[in-house]
Scaffold this motif. Structure first.
Motif, PDB file in Angstrom:
ATOM      1  N   LEU A  74      66.077  48.663  16.865  1.00  0.00           N
ATOM      2  CA  LEU A  74      66.034  47.205  17.007  1.00  0.00           C
ATOM      3  C   LEU A  74      65.590  46.761  18.392  1.00  0.00           C
ATOM      4  O   LEU A  74      64.986  45.711  18.539  1.00  0.00           O
ATOM      5  CB  LEU A  74      67.412  46.606  16.703  1.00  0.00           C
ATOM      6  N   SER A  75      65.909  47.551  19.405  1.00  0.00           N
ATOM      7  CA  SER A  75      65.565  47.166  20.778  1.00  0.00           C
ATOM      8  C   SER A  75      65.075  48.394  21.537  1.00  0.00           C
ATOM      9  O   SER A  75      65.777  49.415  21.568  1.00  0.00           O
ATOM     10  CB  SER A  75      66.788  46.565  21.471  1.00  0.00           C
ATOM     11  N   PRO A  76      63.893  48.351  22.134  1.00  0.00           N
ATOM     12  CA  PRO A  76      63.379  49.511  22.864  1.00  0.00           C
ATOM     13  C   PRO A  76      64.116  49.722  24.184  1.00  0.00           C
ATOM     14  O   PRO A  76      64.589  48.768  24.813  1.00  0.00           O
ATOM     15  CB  PRO A  76      61.913  49.158  23.106  1.00  0.00           C
ATOM     16  N   LEU A  77      64.223  50.969  24.593  1.00  0.00           N
ATOM     17  CA  LEU A  77      64.804  51.313  25.893  1.00  0.00           C
ATOM     18  C   LEU A  77      63.672  51.651  26.857  1.00  0.00           C
ATOM     19  O   LEU A  77      62.631  52.176  26.461  1.00  0.00           O
ATOM     20  CB  LEU A  77      65.755  52.496  25.754  1.00  0.00           C
ATOM     21  N   ARG A  78      63.905  51.358  28.132  1.00  0.00           N
ATOM     22  CA  ARG A  78      62.871  51.524  29.144  1.00  0.00           C
ATOM     23  C   ARG A  78      63.309  52.490  30.236  1.00  0.00           C
ATOM     24  O   ARG A  78      64.504  52.782  30.385  1.00  0.00           O
ATOM     25  CB  ARG A  78      62.514  50.169  29.772  1.00  0.00           C
ATOM     26  N   VAL A  79      62.325  52.968  30.992  1.00  0.00           N
ATOM     27  CA  VAL A  79      62.604  53.848  32.129  1.00  0.00           C
ATOM     28  C   VAL A  79      63.545  53.128  33.094  1.00  0.00           C
ATOM     29  O   VAL A  79      63.317  51.975  33.443  1.00  0.00           O
ATOM     30  CB  VAL A  79      61.301  54.259  32.836  1.00  0.00           C
ATOM     31  N   GLY A  80      64.586  53.807  33.498  1.00  0.00           N
ATOM     32  CA  GLY A  80      65.588  53.217  34.383  1.00  0.00           C
ATOM     33  C   GLY A  80      66.822  52.747  33.655  1.00  0.00           C
ATOM     34  O   GLY A  80      67.874  52.558  34.271  1.00  0.00           O
ATOM     35  N   ASP A  81      66.705  52.572  32.329  1.00  0.00           N
ATOM     36  CA  ASP A  81      67.878  52.184  31.532  1.00  0.00           C
ATOM     37  C   ASP A  81      68.812  53.377  31.372  1.00  0.00           C
ATOM     38  O   ASP A  81      68.390  54.541  31.417  1.00  0.00           O
ATOM     39  CB  ASP A  81      67.464  51.687  30.150  1.00  0.00           C
ATOM     40  N   VAL A  94      73.919  53.724  19.403  1.00  0.00           N
ATOM     41  CA  VAL A  94      73.127  53.864  20.627  1.00  0.00           C
ATOM     42  C   VAL A  94      72.925  52.495  21.264  1.00  0.00           C
ATOM     43  O   VAL A  94      72.503  51.543  20.594  1.00  0.00           O
ATOM     44  CB  VAL A  94      71.752  54.511  20.339  1.00  0.00           C
ATOM     45  N   GLU A  95      73.230  52.404  22.559  1.00  0.00           N
ATOM     46  CA  GLU A  95      73.020  51.179  23.314  1.00  0.00           C
ATOM     47  C   GLU A  95      72.235  51.496  24.580  1.00  0.00           C
ATOM     48  O   GLU A  95      72.238  52.631  25.067  1.00  0.00           O
ATOM     49  CB  GLU A  95      74.358  50.538  23.702  1.00  0.00           C
ATOM     50  N   GLY A  96      71.579  50.490  25.111  1.00  0.00           N
ATOM     51  CA  GLY A  96      70.894  50.618  26.385  1.00  0.00           C
ATOM     52  C   GLY A  96      71.526  49.701  27.409  1.00  0.00           C
ATOM     53  O   GLY A  96      71.868  48.553  27.092  1.00  0.00           O
ATOM     54  N   GLY A 128      73.768  45.304  34.423  1.00  0.00           N
ATOM     55  CA  GLY A 128      74.941  45.685  33.647  1.00  0.00           C
ATOM     56  C   GLY A 128      74.908  45.187  32.213  1.00  0.00           C
ATOM     57  O   GLY A 128      75.854  45.419  31.457  1.00  0.00           O
ATOM     58  N   VAL A 129      73.820  44.526  31.829  1.00  0.00           N
ATOM     59  CA  VAL A 129      73.712  43.988  30.476  1.00  0.00           C
ATOM     60  C   VAL A 129      73.405  45.118  29.493  1.00  0.00           C
ATOM     61  O   VAL A 129      72.522  45.937  29.732  1.00  0.00           O
ATOM     62  CB  VAL A 129      72.598  42.912  30.397  1.00  0.00           C
ATOM     63  N   ARG A 130      74.149  45.130  28.386  1.00  0.00           N
ATOM     64  CA  ARG A 130      73.930  46.126  27.341  1.00  0.00           C
ATOM     65  C   ARG A 130      73.274  45.479  26.129  1.00  0.00           C
ATOM     66  O   ARG A 130      73.534  44.326  25.823  1.00  0.00           O
ATOM     67  CB  ARG A 130      75.250  46.778  26.920  1.00  0.00           C
ATOM     68  N   ARG A 131      72.444  46.255  25.437  1.00  0.00           N
ATOM     69  CA  ARG A 131      71.813  45.774  24.205  1.00  0.00           C
ATOM     70  C   ARG A 131      71.826  46.897  23.173  1.00  0.00           C
ATOM     71  O   ARG A 131      71.675  48.082  23.507  1.00  0.00           O
ATOM     72  CB  ARG A 131      70.391  45.295  24.477  1.00  0.00           C
ATOM     73  N   PHE A 132      72.010  46.510  21.936  1.00  0.00           N
ATOM     74  CA  PHE A 132      72.073  47.462  20.832  1.00  0.00           C
ATOM     75  C   PHE A 132      70.690  48.021  20.543  1.00  0.00           C
ATOM     76  O   PHE A 132      69.722  47.271  20.429  1.00  0.00           O
ATOM     77  CB  PHE A 132      72.646  46.766  19.601  1.00  0.00           C
ATOM     78  N   CYS A 133      70.593  49.333  20.414  1.00  0.00           N
ATOM     79  CA  CYS A 133      69.313  49.988  20.145  1.00  0.00           C
ATOM     80  C   CYS A 133      69.207  50.417  18.679  1.00  0.00           C
ATOM     81  O   CYS A 133      68.305  49.996  17.972  1.00  0.00           O
ATOM     82  CB  CYS A 133      69.135  51.201  21.062  1.00  0.00           C
ATOM     83  N   CYS A 134      70.130  51.251  18.226  1.00  0.00           N
ATOM     84  CA  CYS A 134      70.060  51.741  16.848  1.00  0.00           C
ATOM     85  C   CYS A 134      71.383  52.379  16.448  1.00  0.00           C
ATOM     86  O   CYS A 134      72.296  52.539  17.272  1.00  0.00           O
ATOM     87  CB  CYS A 134      68.920  52.750  16.678  1.00  0.00           C
TER      88      CYS A 134
END
Length: 412
Positions: free
Chosen positions: A111-118, A140-142, A148-154
């Motif tokens: 649902l949400s891509p993760l990036r370098v540094g996350d 899985v969260e990023g 410090g913000v978290r977002r749901f990945c999958c």
């Protein structure tokens, strides 16, 4: 006086030794709560326990670095899938107390891509156990380390089977749910298991029909190209060369590409770092190779940046081990407006006998984006051969299933 002191000291030492010996001889050995011992003929006693779901809880943190991502800094879906398998495998081993191998993976939707540094945060827990298998759920969260913000990945559900070094299934301890959420997951796990069994039966029925003479999609990538595809391709090239200034002709050339032109083949050799203690390849490593092959095939078709959107459920039909040669093949089976579906097969080859065995097959969906991450349109996938059309059959139904699966993630 000195002799008397020596006698008293010796007596005290002997008394202390006697008390210690009596304590060791009569003490009760500690027992595991709710444990039972099962003895089998010509085997050592096997201890079966009842464990809570929380005892298998596993948390894993991974920092995303450039080698985990594409040139735009977006994490590869295959890297995330490999971490999911490792985290789930540790949870399964914590519950079973013995090695376990990946048997299947349910559909995974990103649902949400993760990036370098996350910071990638993975949380796993065994939902339910049966005779020799377990279902493990992984979230899985990023986390953006600067805010410090978290977002749901999958989210993923994986099935593991405990096996002996000889490859025989081993019994696992019973899982006892305690909280309301654990009870809900425990009940839902049995429903998902029923769906997996039904899916396996459908697959067996399809294989039986294939044996009767119908097309076998898994063999598609090994078949020679259809001569009709070459004729259509020549016709398109002729149209493109007739009038380069014709907008209509240029659009026809850009808006469609042949499925067979996206065929990609990757060869891998299983090294010790790819396998577990039983020398069986990690399921996550197989999924990682599948994702890499799918990205290359989709890139050949779309000619744009790509994001892995989902992996349909897959089963591990046959284990691969250290030293095996792995052949991964991918082909674009269907193109939608902003995404493509890629069919991927995994085979292992014995280089001594040239025997090839299918170990995995499945569909991955990849979204086409530009440098800013905005969706872009993709060319239509033209299927010419009978086997290419067999792959496209049911593509829209599979897409509906994926959208339904993504909608359910909001309730996880």
């Amino acid at each position: 006086m000195e002799n008397r002191a020596v006698v008293v000291s010796t007596t005290a030492i002997l008394s202390a030794l006697l008390v210690a010996w009596l304590w060791r001889a009569t003490r009760v050995k500690p027992t595991v709560a709710n444990a039972t011992v099962v003895k089998r003929e010509d085997e050592q006693p096997v201890r079966l326990e009842k464990k809570s779901a929380n005892e298998s809880r596993t948390v894993m943190h991974e920092l995303l670095i450039p080698e985990h991502a594409d040139p735009r800094g977006i994490a590869f879906g295959g890297v995330i899938l490999a971490w999911i398998d490792v985290c789930a495998g540790i949870a399964a081993k914590r519950h079973a107390g013995q090695p376990a191998v990946t048997a299947s993976v349910d559909a995974v939707h990103f649902l949400s891509p993760l990036r370098v540094g996350d910071l990638c945060i993975l949380k796993a827990k065994v939902n339910r156990s049966w005779n020799s298998s377990m279902e493990v759920g992984v979230k899985v969260e990023g986390e953006d380390l600067t805010t410090g913000v978290r977002r749901f990945c999958c989210h993923a559900y994986l099935t593991f089977v405990c096996v002996s070094p000889e490859g025989r299934p081993q019994r696992v301890c019973e899982l006892v749910p305690e909280t309301e959420d654990e009870i809900r997951r425990w009940e839902e796990a049995d429903q998902r298991r029923g769906e997996r069994i039904a899916s396996k039966k459908r697959r067996q029925a399809e294989e039986a029909s294939t044996a009767a003479g119908e097309p076998a999609p898994a063999l598609l990538l090994k078949r020679p190209s259809d001569p009709r595809a070459e004729l259509l391709k020549k016709k398109l090239v002729a149209e493109m060369s007739e009038d380069e200034d014709s907008v209509t002709v240029r659009r026809s050339a850009v808006d469609q590409r042949w499925c067979k032109d996206s065929i990609t083949e990757c060869l891998q050799l299983v090294f010790p770092e790819h396998a577990n203690s039983l020398q069986i390849t990690f399921g996550g490593q197989i999924m990682k190779w599948m994702d890499y092959c799918a990205v290359m095939a989709a890139s050949r078709h779309c000619r744009s940046q790509l994001l892995t959107a989902s992996l349909d459920s897959i089963q591990f039909l046959s284990p691969t081990k250290i030293g095996d040669t792995i052949i991964v093949r991918g082909i674009v089976s269907m193109a939608f407006e902003h995404s493509v579906e890629v069919y991927v097969t995994v085979e292992k080859e014995d280089l001594r006998t040239n025997k090839v065995i299918l170990t995995n097959e499945g569909y991955l969906t990849l979204a086409a984006v530009d440098q800013k991450g905005s969706l872009v349109k993709v060319p239509r996938a033209v299927a010419v051969s009978e086997r290419e059309r067999a792959l496209q059959k049911g593509a829209h139904e599979r897409k509906r299933d994926r959208l339904a699966g993504k909608a359910q993630l909001h309730h996880v």
